[in-house]
Motif scaffolding. Structure first.
Motif, mmCIF file in Angstrom:
data_model
loop_
_atom_site.group_PDB
_atom_site.id
_atom_site.type_symbol
_atom_site.label_atom_id
_atom_site.label_comp_id
_atom_site.label_asym_id
_atom_site.label_seq_id
_atom_site.Cartn_x
_atom_site.Cartn_y
_atom_site.Cartn_z
ATOM 1 N N GLN A 1 -28.023 6.330 13.933
ATOM 2 C CA GLN A 1 -26.814 6.912 13.371
ATOM 3 C C GLN A 1 -26.140 7.823 14.384
ATOM 4 O O GLN A 1 -26.786 8.625 15.041
ATOM 5 N N LYS A 2 -24.829 7.690 14.512
ATOM 6 C CA LYS A 2 -24.063 8.559 15.397
ATOM 7 C C LYS A 2 -23.169 9.460 14.547
ATOM 8 O O LYS A 2 -22.623 9.029 13.531
ATOM 9 N N CYS A 3 -23.020 10.643 14.990
ATOM 10 C CA CYS A 3 -22.203 11.598 14.257
ATOM 11 C C CYS A 3 -20.831 11.685 14.914
ATOM 12 O O CYS A 3 -20.739 11.978 16.108
ATOM 13 N N GLY A 4 -19.803 11.415 14.152
ATOM 14 C CA GLY A 4 -18.447 11.393 14.687
ATOM 15 C C GLY A 4 -17.932 12.779 15.033
ATOM 16 O O GLY A 4 -18.535 13.792 14.677
ATOM 17 N N PRO A 5 -16.744 12.816 15.702
ATOM 18 C CA PRO A 5 -16.188 14.100 16.156
ATOM 19 C C PRO A 5 -15.910 15.076 15.021
ATOM 20 O O PRO A 5 -16.030 16.282 15.208
ATOM 21 N N SER A 6 -15.524 14.551 13.873
ATOM 22 C CA SER A 6 -15.146 15.463 12.787
ATOM 23 C C SER A 6 -16.069 15.341 11.583
ATOM 24 O O SER A 6 -15.729 15.770 10.489
ATOM 25 N N SER A 7 -17.226 14.738 11.788
ATOM 26 C CA SER A 7 -18.149 14.539 10.659
ATOM 27 C C SER A 7 -19.373 15.439 10.808
ATOM 28 O O SER A 7 -19.637 15.992 11.864
ATOM 29 N N HIS A 8 -20.067 15.534 9.708
ATOM 30 C CA HIS A 8 -21.323 16.297 9.728
ATOM 31 C C HIS A 8 -22.488 15.368 9.412
ATOM 32 O O HIS A 8 -22.389 14.525 8.522
ATOM 33 N N CYS A 9 -23.570 15.500 10.138
ATOM 34 C CA CYS A 9 -24.754 14.668 9.915
ATOM 35 C C CYS A 9 -26.003 15.526 9.895
ATOM 36 O O CYS A 9 -26.039 16.598 10.513
#
Length: 1146
Positions: A865-873
């Protein structure tokens, strides 16, 4: 006990981590938060309920990871559990092996271990074995008394009149080239031929006895020659005893004169240094020669005691302590105007090895000052002996006083405390060269049924500190037949190489009278002894029907073990018995204390208890159920116990009557079948008498196959039970290969091997090549994984020991495996048993990668899973391994798997060595419990020579002023020093504190010591929860959860950002220790009982022989030296006789 944490003020780097700690560093959670268990103050560890671990975000526009939610980590844990269970179901073959056993139900029977019947049978067999030795002892003792009574004393006897085999003759020949010349000069010494005998582990001659005479005793004295003369007749009795009982081992007569005559003859085992062996100081002789003793030693430390005299006193006290056994009680005090104990012991304590060590070390600190006050010393001693509120021997009571002389007779003290009954014997020792009147000292001894001795120099110490035993033996001799009772000793090391033995002892009395109507002689002639090897007793116990974790043990009246699987002394001191308490052989608890007390009291009993046991490799502790059953061994002081786990109530007994099937199964033991059926290791058991043992299992299997080609499993020379079970298990494990393993691709699941081990002694490894890296013991009963699997439900992980690990760079070309094993439980007709263990060997590197995937947010084979620039993981163990530490730790606290590649080489290490901060948090949150104990049988590198604890041979060193003072050269001190130096030239070992090496095995390079052991095991916490390790800006979040049906703990934690936030380091490694504080232990002594008999008084005792001094016939070297001194005009004082009492003449 928690180790306090230290708080550091380091700041946290990087904005990406700002979301991990508490929100805004605000207030801590309220009453709803989980609290640490009550107890001592813990470090600042705050446990967090799941709802409080809210995800916090970094600055807008930046990618951010939060610490995983609890339900996420529980999901990872379930995936791990499912993966492990799936692999074990497919490859372990537990269910399939159950079916195989049921399909072959006609090939074996289920037998029951009935504890009460078993223990009674074994106790009866041991009693019969020992009774045969008792009968031989009685024949010897009776014969010795008759031979001595019929013997005519010869005043003019000469060495050449006596022909005997001197066991030390060969060792005394310094120059091999002069052997014939030397032998020719020893007209009295026989030359014998010897044959190797496996029973004695030695070369022996069955036609003769051998004689050993202590080094400091003159062989040519009249007393010794007469002793040799009459004891020669014992030779025929020894031989007849062996004819009646061929299993007899050493038969020994230890004479009160110091002569040892033993059968069969064998050369003496010469030590590297001077031989200090004296039979009268052996544990078995001391026990047989007198009843138990309560002894108080008082030492004059007034200012008149010169440097050399004080040295002699210190050495004398240490030698005196060596004459005491565990049945005796003692205290040591010094006195001048006042009396005080030399150690922390304020009352009589048991004369065991550790207490005597405390005394010996304390004695070295005595300093001479003040004036002599006999009254203070004796009053202190009598008060000690009258204290009835403590455990003591309650038999012979005595005071031993060492002094340089004095005028006071302290008659008023004796009148107050000891007269008219004189229940306390007083022995006085005049120490050093001086001109004091010794009459008061003689009077004290004679007036109190004791004896007076002189110790003018170091050469007189050994003989004069043991002669008091003759006096204590008087009531025993006068009691006659009543005192002729066989006693069995503690375990000790045989001086002739037999190993650990116990000895039956019987005193031999002087039955002569000086003339018609004269009083009966009251001298003890010596002690007769017959050895029984512990291995011979072990052979009477069931070997393999009790299972891997069942065993038999036995203890004596002191609670010391005679038999126990944990009785494994690494080194032995010939001067001391092997005294391992039952509560030290096992992990002590209240239930075991109760069992021990009942056994010492001679009761029968049975008790099921929950207790802790150490693993075989001593890295783990398991909480288990055990059934204890015990009975006394009649006619002895021993009690026998049986320990069985509930699953060992039943066992399999093969019944392979079909010879065709025997041959078929046997073929699967042939190496030619290994490539297709897997490699087979067979337990190195004693299947047949003619089977040659070997430490190499390949060679042992070869020897076994060669023998089986000559004999059948039903041969009388073989153990049919062992052979049938071995062959049955060979066939059953082969069927597991055929049904499960052969058609599976191990590489698909990253397995290095699959294996099965059985009670019958088979360990099968598949594929064959995996056997090259198999490091476990081929005897399943001695394999840690096997025994732990039986005691634990589910899957038991065993990482390799850290010493066997390879460095990360080497892992590319080599593989490291992790064992996972589980017991196979059968239920047959309502009877449950566990006859086998199966398992797999995981590829560490591959499973570490798999571990990352299973503890990640990816599903199936998706990309991470990769966490996008404006997302939270949420972070996971794969993508965020630079920020998140994920580990599997086993129940002992050892690292099994990690998501950190650099930690792969640390798999198998105690986790505190990997992450001390996190391991401490797990311990303080009760995920782990600590158990500390002591190993009293360890071996340590030899310590540098010292003057403590080993009867130091100190020498007074005069000052420059002394040498320049003419008066000093004519003083007693100068003469005593010179005399001591002369004695040292002859017996140089007196100046070295190394008796263990002098008397012990010349090959020994290590000494006995105490090691402190610490094991960790799972605590009471089974829940899954999160916590914070609060250390200011260095705080860390972590999550911990037990994996169901395994011995693993799954831990997810932030990686530490501050190296200074260390709250202490838990230690697991074994460390050198002095053991528990002896001064505290003696305040709560363990329960014990002394011997049932006591002979300390007889109304007819003649106390007139109480010491008047004697003469010392020195060796030729001493005579020459004395003559030189006479020519110089220095009159020497006479020395005490070192070979025997004058009253020895009969």
């Amino acid at each position: 006990m928690a180790v306090p944490a230290r708080t550091c003020g380091a700041s946290r780097p990087g904005p990406a981590r700002t979301a991990l700690p508490w929100p805004g560093r605000g207030p801590r959670p309220g009453p709803g938060a989980r609290r640490p268990p009550s107890g001592p103050p813990r470090p600042l560890l705050l446990l967090l309920p799941p709802l409080l671990l809210l995800p916090l975000f970094a600055a807008p526009g930046a990618s951010a990871y939060s610490f995983p939610q609890q339900h996420t980590m529980q999901h990872w844990a379930r995936r791990l559990e499912q993966e492990i269970d799936g692999v074990m179901r497919i490859f372990g073959g537990v269910q399939q092996l159950r079916e195989i056993y049921k399909d072959n139900r006609n090939l074996f029977e289920v037998q029951e271990n009935e504890p009460q019947k078993l223990v009674e049978k074994v106790a009866g067999d041991i009693e019969s074995l020992l009774d045969r030795k008792v009968q031989a002892l009685k024949r010897l003792a009776d014969a010795a008394e008759n031979f001595q009574k019929a013997h005519r004393w010869q005043d003019n006897i000469k060495e050449e009149d006596i022909l005997y085999y001197d066991a030390k003759a060969d060792a005394e020949l310094d120059d091999p080239e002069s052997e014939d010349v030397e032998r020719g000069s020893k007209a009295s010494t026989l030359r014998l031929d010897f044959v190797e005998d496996s029973n004695f582990k030695n070369k022996v001659n069955y036609s003769y006895t051998a004689v050993q005479i202590p080094t400091d005793i003159y062989k040519g004295s009249t007393v010794i020659l007469n002793e040799l003369n009459w004891t020669e007749a014992l030779e025929n009795v020894f031989i007849e005893n062996r004819r009646q009982d061929p299993t007899l081992l050493w038969q020994v007569f230890g004479s009160a004169t110091g002569v040892t005559r033993y059968y069969p003859a064998t050369p003496w085992r010469a030590p590297k240094k001077i031989d200090l062996y004296d039979v009268r100081r052996r544990p078995w002789y001391i026990q047989g020669a007198s009843s138990p003793k309560d002894m108080v030693i008082i030492v004059d430390v007034s200012g008149s005691v010169s440097g050399l005299t004080l040295k002699l006193m210190k050495t004398s006290v240490c030698e005196m302590l060596d004459t005491l056994s565990d049945d005796d009680y003692v205290n040591v005090a010094s006195f001048n105007e006042k009396a005080q104990p030399v150690s922390c012991f304020t009352h009589l304590v048991q004369a065991n090895v550790r207490n005597k060590k405390v005394f010996k070390e304390a004695v070295q600190g005595m300093v001479a000052k003040g004036t002599t006050g006999y009254k203070a010393g004796f009053e202190y001693a009598f008060d000690q002996l009258q204290n009835s509120n403590i455990t003591r021997a309650n038999c012979n009571k005595m005071i031993m006083m060492f002094t340089d002389g004095g005028e006071d007779r302290v008659q008023d003290v004796f009148e107050k405390y000891n007269w008219p009954n004189r229940t306390v014997r007083v022995f006085t020792f005049s120490v050093g060269q001086h001109n004091y009147d010794v009459t008061p000292l003689q009077w004290m001894a004679c007036a109190n049924k004791g004896y007076y001795f002189e110790i003018p120099s170091i050469g007189a110490i050994r003989i004069n500190t043991q002669e008091y035993l003759d006096v204590l033996g008087r009531p025993m001799v006068l009691a006659g037949k009543e005192a002729k009772q066989v006693q069995w000793t503690n375990v000790y090391e045989d001086a002739l190489g037999l190993g650990l033995v116990v000895t039956g002892t019987l005193p031999v009395f002087n039955l002569t009278q000086d003339g018609p109507g004269e009083k009966k002689n009251q001298l003890i002639l010596g002690v007769m002894g017959i050895d029984v090897a512990l291995n011979d007793i072990k052979r009477l116990t069931p070997n393999y029907t009790l299972g891997a974790n069942g065993y038999v043990f036995a203890i004596d009246l002191n609670g010391y073990v005679l038999l126990h699987p944990n009785l494994k002394p690494q080194t032995t001191n010939f001067r001391e018995p092997v005294t391992l308490d039952f509560l030290d052989a096992e992990l002590e608890d209240e239930n075991k204390e109760e069992i021990r007390r009942s056994m010492i009291d001679g009761n029968k009993g049975h008790k099921q208890i929950r207790t802790l046991v150490k693993s075989l490799d001593e890295r783990y502790v398991d909480e288990v159920m055990r059934n204890y059953t015990w009975v006394p061994i009649r006619s002895t002081n021993y009690s026998l116990g049986l320990v069985l786990p509930p699953y060992s109530t039943f066992y399999l007994q093969a019944n392979l009557s079909d010879q065709i099937l025997q041959v078929k199964y046997f073929e699967f033991l042939l190496p030619s079948s290994f490539e297709s059926e897997g490699h087979v290791f067979i337990a190195p058991r004693e299947y047949c008498k003619d089977l040659n043992a070997s430490d190499n299992n390949t060679e042992f299997l070869k020897n076994f196959i060669e023998l089986m080609e000559k004999v059948t499993p039903d041969s009388k020379q073989c153990n049919n039970f062992l052979l049938h079970n071995l062959i049955l298990d060979t066939g059953i494990t082969q069927q597991l290969v055929e049904r499960v393993w052969r058609d599976q691709d191990l590489n698909t699941y990253s397995l290095l091997a699959v294996f099965a081990a059985t009670d019958g002694g088979i360990t099968r490894i598949f594929p064959n090549k995996a056997a090259d890296d198999w490091m476990e013991n081929p005897e399943p009963f001695n394999a840690s994984f096997y025994r732990r699997s039986l005691d634990n439900h589910g899957y038991v992980f065993k990482p390799p020991h850290q010493d066997a690990l390879l460095r990360p760079l080497e892992l590319e070309n080599d593989t490291v495996g992790i064992l996972v094993s589980t017991a196979v439980e059968l239920s047959l007709g309502g009877r449950t048993l566990r006859p086998a263990v199966v398992g797999v060997k995981l590829d560490l590197e591959a499973w570490a990668e798999k571990f990352k995937v299973l503890a990640s947010n990816r599903t199936h084979q998706d990309q991470p899973q990769k966490c996008g620039p404006s997302s939270h993981c949420e972070m996971d163990c794969e993508v965020n391994n630079e920020d998140l530490l994920c580990v599997l730790i086993d129940d002992g606290g050892f690292l099994v798997l990690s998501n950190q590649n650099h930690q792969w080489d640390q798999v198998g290490r105690f986790f505190s060595e990997v992450d001390a901060n996190l391991m401490l948090a797990l311990y303080n949150n009760s995920f782990y419990t600590r158990k500390e104990s002591y190993d009293y049988q360890a071996a340590c590198a030899p310590q540098p020579p010292g003057n403590l604890g080993a009867a130091p041979r100190g020498v007074f060193v005069p000052t420059i002023a002394d040498f320049l003072n003419l008066a000093w050269w004519t003083s007693a001190a100068a003469w005593s020093l010179f005399q001591q130096l002369l004695y040292g030239l002859i017996y140089h070992s007196w100046f070295q504190a190394d008796p263990a090496e002098a008397e012990g095995n010349p090959e020994a390079r290590e000494s006995s010591c105490v090691m402190k052991q610490t094991q960790y095991y799972f605590g009471s916490v089974n829940a899954s929860y999160n916590a914070i390790i609060d250390c200011g800006n260095c705080s860390r979040l972590f999550h911990a959860q037990r994996l169901t049906n395994t011995n693993l703990l799954f831990v997810v934690a932030e990686k530490p950002l501050c190296s200074q936030c260390e709250g202490g380091r838990l230690l697991q490694k074994e460390t050198h220790s002095d053991g528990p504080e002896q001064c505290e232990l003696v305040q709560r002594p363990r329960y014990r009982r002394g011997p049932h008999i006591c002979f300390d008084y007889n109304a007819t005792e003649d106390t007139s022989d109480c010491g008047r001094g004697a003469s010392f016939p020195p060796s030729l070297g001493v005579l020459v030296s004395l003559q030189l001194l006479l020519l110089l005009g220095l009159p020497p004082r006479p020395q005490p006789q070192v070979h025997a009492h004058a009253s020895r003449r009969v």
